[in-house]
Design a protein around this motif. Structure first.
Motif, PDB file in Angstrom:
ATOM      1  N   TYR A 132      46.177  43.115  44.843  1.00 53.05           N
ATOM      2  CA  TYR A 132      46.685  44.492  44.885  1.00 53.05           C
ATOM      3  C   TYR A 132      46.088  45.281  46.046  1.00 53.05           C
ATOM      4  O   TYR A 132      46.776  45.592  47.014  1.00 53.05           O
ATOM      5  CB  TYR A 132      46.404  45.191  43.555  1.00 53.05           C
ATOM      6  CG  TYR A 132      46.922  46.619  43.483  1.00 53.05           C
ATOM      7  CD1 TYR A 132      48.218  46.943  43.858  1.00 53.05           C
ATOM      8  CD2 TYR A 132      46.098  47.652  43.023  1.00 53.05           C
ATOM      9  CE1 TYR A 132      48.696  48.254  43.786  1.00 53.05           C
ATOM     10  CE2 TYR A 132      46.558  48.968  42.946  1.00 53.05           C
ATOM     11  CZ  TYR A 132      47.866  49.256  43.331  1.00 53.05           C
ATOM     12  OH  TYR A 132      48.328  50.551  43.263  1.00 53.05           O
ATOM     13  N   LEU A 133      44.804  45.595  45.994  1.00 55.45           N
ATOM     14  CA  LEU A 133      44.220  46.447  47.023  1.00 55.45           C
ATOM     15  C   LEU A 133      44.275  45.813  48.406  1.00 55.45           C
ATOM     16  O   LEU A 133      44.560  46.487  49.402  1.00 55.45           O
ATOM     17  CB  LEU A 133      42.775  46.794  46.666  1.00 55.45           C
ATOM     18  CG  LEU A 133      42.532  47.566  45.362  1.00 55.45           C
ATOM     19  CD1 LEU A 133      41.075  48.002  45.275  1.00 55.45           C
ATOM     20  CD2 LEU A 133      43.453  48.768  45.249  1.00 55.45           C
ATOM     21  N   ASP A 134      44.000  44.518  48.476  1.00 51.11           N
ATOM     22  CA  ASP A 134      43.942  43.849  49.780  1.00 51.11           C
ATOM     23  C   ASP A 134      45.313  43.724  50.436  1.00 51.11           C
ATOM     24  O   ASP A 134      45.410  43.668  51.675  1.00 51.11           O
ATOM     25  CB  ASP A 134      43.320  42.456  49.647  1.00 51.11           C
ATOM     26  CG  ASP A 134      41.858  42.506  49.241  1.00 51.11           C
ATOM     27  OD1 ASP A 134      41.279  43.616  49.271  1.00 51.11           O
ATOM     28  OD2 ASP A 134      41.300  41.458  48.868  1.00 51.11           O
ATOM     29  N   PHE A 163      39.496  47.395  37.797  1.00 50.53           N
ATOM     30  CA  PHE A 163      39.414  46.349  36.773  1.00 50.53           C
ATOM     31  C   PHE A 163      38.818  46.905  35.481  1.00 50.53           C
ATOM     32  O   PHE A 163      39.345  46.678  34.380  1.00 50.53           O
ATOM     33  CB  PHE A 163      38.568  45.201  37.312  1.00 50.53           C
ATOM     34  CG  PHE A 163      38.397  44.048  36.362  1.00 50.53           C
ATOM     35  CD1 PHE A 163      39.489  43.380  35.845  1.00 50.53           C
ATOM     36  CD2 PHE A 163      37.121  43.621  35.999  1.00 50.53           C
ATOM     37  CE1 PHE A 163      39.323  42.303  34.986  1.00 50.53           C
ATOM     38  CE2 PHE A 163      36.944  42.551  35.142  1.00 50.53           C
ATOM     39  CZ  PHE A 163      38.045  41.884  34.625  1.00 50.53           C
ATOM     40  N   PHE A 192      42.623  42.469  40.943  1.00 49.94           N
ATOM     41  CA  PHE A 192      43.086  43.698  41.582  1.00 49.94           C
ATOM     42  C   PHE A 192      42.618  43.880  43.025  1.00 49.94           C
ATOM     43  O   PHE A 192      43.083  44.772  43.720  1.00 49.94           O
ATOM     44  CB  PHE A 192      42.691  44.911  40.736  1.00 49.94           C
ATOM     45  CG  PHE A 192      43.364  44.909  39.394  1.00 49.94           C
ATOM     46  CD1 PHE A 192      44.723  45.152  39.296  1.00 49.94           C
ATOM     47  CD2 PHE A 192      42.653  44.602  38.245  1.00 49.94           C
ATOM     48  CE1 PHE A 192      45.359  45.126  38.059  1.00 49.94           C
ATOM     49  CE2 PHE A 192      43.274  44.563  37.016  1.00 49.94           C
ATOM     50  CZ  PHE A 192      44.635  44.822  36.906  1.00 49.94           C
ATOM     51  N   GLY A 193      41.721  43.013  43.469  1.00 52.96           N
ATOM     52  CA  GLY A 193      41.343  43.029  44.874  1.00 52.96           C
ATOM     53  C   GLY A 193      42.355  42.264  45.695  1.00 52.96           C
ATOM     54  O   GLY A 193      43.151  42.841  46.443  1.00 52.96           O
ATOM     55  N   SER A 194      42.373  40.946  45.527  1.00 51.01           N
ATOM     56  CA  SER A 194      43.227  40.089  46.355  1.00 51.01           C
ATOM     57  C   SER A 194      44.707  40.276  46.072  1.00 51.01           C
ATOM     58  O   SER A 194      45.543  40.104  46.971  1.00 51.01           O
ATOM     59  CB  SER A 194      42.848  38.617  46.145  1.00 51.01           C
ATOM     60  OG  SER A 194      43.006  38.253  44.774  1.00 51.01           O
ATOM     61  N   THR A 220      42.661  54.886  47.684  1.00 54.35           N
ATOM     62  CA  THR A 220      41.462  54.213  47.181  1.00 54.35           C
ATOM     63  C   THR A 220      40.206  55.078  47.237  1.00 54.35           C
ATOM     64  O   THR A 220      39.521  55.230  46.221  1.00 54.35           O
ATOM     65  CB  THR A 220      41.238  52.881  47.929  1.00 54.35           C
ATOM     66  OG1 THR A 220      42.337  52.003  47.647  1.00 54.35           O
ATOM     67  CG2 THR A 220      39.948  52.214  47.482  1.00 54.35           C
ATOM     68  N   ASN A 268      39.136  39.291  37.725  1.00 60.83           N
ATOM     69  CA  ASN A 268      39.651  40.511  38.341  1.00 60.83           C
ATOM     70  C   ASN A 268      40.623  40.159  39.473  1.00 60.83           C
ATOM     71  O   ASN A 268      40.209  39.700  40.532  1.00 60.83           O
ATOM     72  CB  ASN A 268      38.493  41.341  38.905  1.00 60.83           C
ATOM     73  CG  ASN A 268      38.956  42.655  39.521  1.00 60.83           C
ATOM     74  OD1 ASN A 268      40.142  42.951  39.559  1.00 60.83           O
ATOM     75  ND2 ASN A 268      38.000  43.442  39.993  1.00 60.83           N
ATOM     76  N   SER A 311      37.562  51.173  43.976  1.00 64.97           N
ATOM     77  CA  SER A 311      37.315  49.773  44.312  1.00 64.97           C
ATOM     78  C   SER A 311      38.058  48.884  43.327  1.00 64.97           C
ATOM     79  O   SER A 311      38.509  49.337  42.271  1.00 64.97           O
ATOM     80  CB  SER A 311      35.818  49.451  44.240  1.00 64.97           C
ATOM     81  OG  SER A 311      35.358  49.570  42.897  1.00 64.97           O
ATOM     82  N   ALA A 312      38.169  47.613  43.678  1.00 66.32           N
ATOM     83  CA  ALA A 312      38.791  46.653  42.763  1.00 66.32           C
ATOM     84  C   ALA A 312      38.007  46.562  41.463  1.00 66.32           C
ATOM     85  O   ALA A 312      38.581  46.431  40.380  1.00 66.32           O
ATOM     86  CB  ALA A 312      38.875  45.284  43.437  1.00 66.32           C
ATOM     87  N   GLU A 313      36.681  46.650  41.576  1.00 67.61           N
ATOM     88  CA  GLU A 313      35.837  46.565  40.391  1.00 67.61           C
ATOM     89  C   GLU A 313      36.073  47.747  39.455  1.00 67.61           C
ATOM     90  O   GLU A 313      36.167  47.583  38.227  1.00 67.61           O
ATOM     91  CB  GLU A 313      34.360  46.510  40.801  1.00 67.61           C
ATOM     92  CG  GLU A 313      33.936  45.232  41.503  1.00 67.61           C
ATOM     93  CD  GLU A 313      34.497  45.115  42.932  1.00 67.61           C
ATOM     94  OE1 GLU A 313      34.803  46.175  43.533  1.00 67.61           O
ATOM     95  OE2 GLU A 313      34.639  43.982  43.419  1.00 67.61           O
TER      96      GLU A 313
END
Length: 306
Positions: A70-72, A93, A66-68, A82, A64, A88-90
């Motif tokens: 994109y969102l972060d 994903f 999409f956290g580091s 969000t 995944n 959430s990134a989860e």
């Protein structure tokens, strides 16, 4: 323990301080953005950031990114989109894995959205004419989890780019959300009448400043079935159950989604048409305090409310 008189004095001081802070906060929230249409920022960089993360996902669909990726590192637009949407990134994903082909289909369209800034800004200038006190917050174009085409909060307007299949509609969607940003007297648990006018007036005024609205299916169906729908609507105006009118249908008949937008549009349109001073009417539409009184003054549904 301090003497009672001292405690009272301290209480009064704290209360005064809280009032000052609260007043400043409210004042700031009302004046945080300029009323110059040229000041509005149109931010599309989060779209590019998302597709970089998406390409990482395609290389290894078990990881995944999409956290580091994109969102972060996303803008305030991603942060604002969000809660309740991307979540959430989860969650993102999981949605991307499930709807990968849908995302790929709209990639080219999302990359064209920056080309619509000039047309959007023209709508902002039109609002300035109709409603001089209007404020112009940032407009964030972000990619979410296929559950919202657009929303707003006190920080700006947010457009869910992946939900837009026709880039030509972007100015109309932005105009709708811009009107929501100007509306006052928001409430918890609005009735069907209240929420329909909130949404329909945003469609009507959004069309006034941009030239069109995106709810063509509901409008066409509503105009063809006006009498039947008016009779049905008046039986539910005080309900907080929106099914078959807003945000979802039961499937009991061929009702299209969001007929409440059409109903609110018709009420607002008639109010505006009857008004001698059109600019004053716009101000009143944005500052409705009593929705039933507004309905009565519009004259729409009069024969069905007897």
């Amino acid at each position: 323990m301090k003497p009672f008189s001292t405690n009272v004095a301290m209480f009064k001081y704290c209360l005064t301080l809280l009032i000052v802070v609260f007043t400043c906060t409210v004042t700031y929230s009302q004046t945080a953005f300029s009323n110059n249409p040229d000041s509005a920022v149109f931010l599309t960089k989060d779209i590019d950031v998302f597709w970089k993360a998406f390409d990482l996902f395609k290389k290894d669909t078990t990881v995944n990114p999409f956290g580091s990726a994109y969102l972060d590192i996303g803008s305030a637009g991603v942060k604002g989109f969000t809660p309740g949407r991307i979540k959430s990134a989860e969650n993102l994903f999981l949605v991307v894995r499930k709807r990968r082909s849908d995302y790929e289909k709209v990639r080219a369209t999302t990359l064209q959205m920056k080309e619509k800034e000039k047309q959007c800004r023209s709508a902002f200038y039109a609002l300035k004419y109709w409603y001089p006190p209007a404020q112009y917050p940032p407009v964030y174009f972000v990619i979410g989890a296929y559950n919202s085409g657009g929303t707003f909060n006190e920080q700006g307007l947010f457009i869910g780019a992946e939900k837009q299949t026709d880039v030509s509609n972007i100015p109309f969607i932005v105009a709708h959300e811009l009107i929501h940003f100007q509306q006052k007297n928001w409430m918890e648990n609005p009735t069907l009448l209240q929420q329909s006018i909130i949404e329909g007036s945003a469609d009507f005024l959004g069309e006034l400043i941009s030239g069109a609205t995106t709810n063509k299916i509901a409008i066409d169906y509503g105009n063809k079935n006006e009498e039947k729908l008016c009779r049905e609507f008046v039986t539910r105006i005080d309900s907080t159950n929106y099914i078959d009118w807003l945000y979802g249908v039961s499937g009991k008949d061929n009702h299209p989604n969001d007929l409440g937008y059409w109903m609110g549009y018709k009420i607002t349109q008639q109010y505006f048409v009857k008004a001698a001073d059109k600019k004053e009417a716009v101000r009143e539409i944005l500052d409705i305090k009593d929705y039933k009184a507004f309905l009565t003054r519009s004259g729409y549904l009069k024969e069905y409310l007897k």
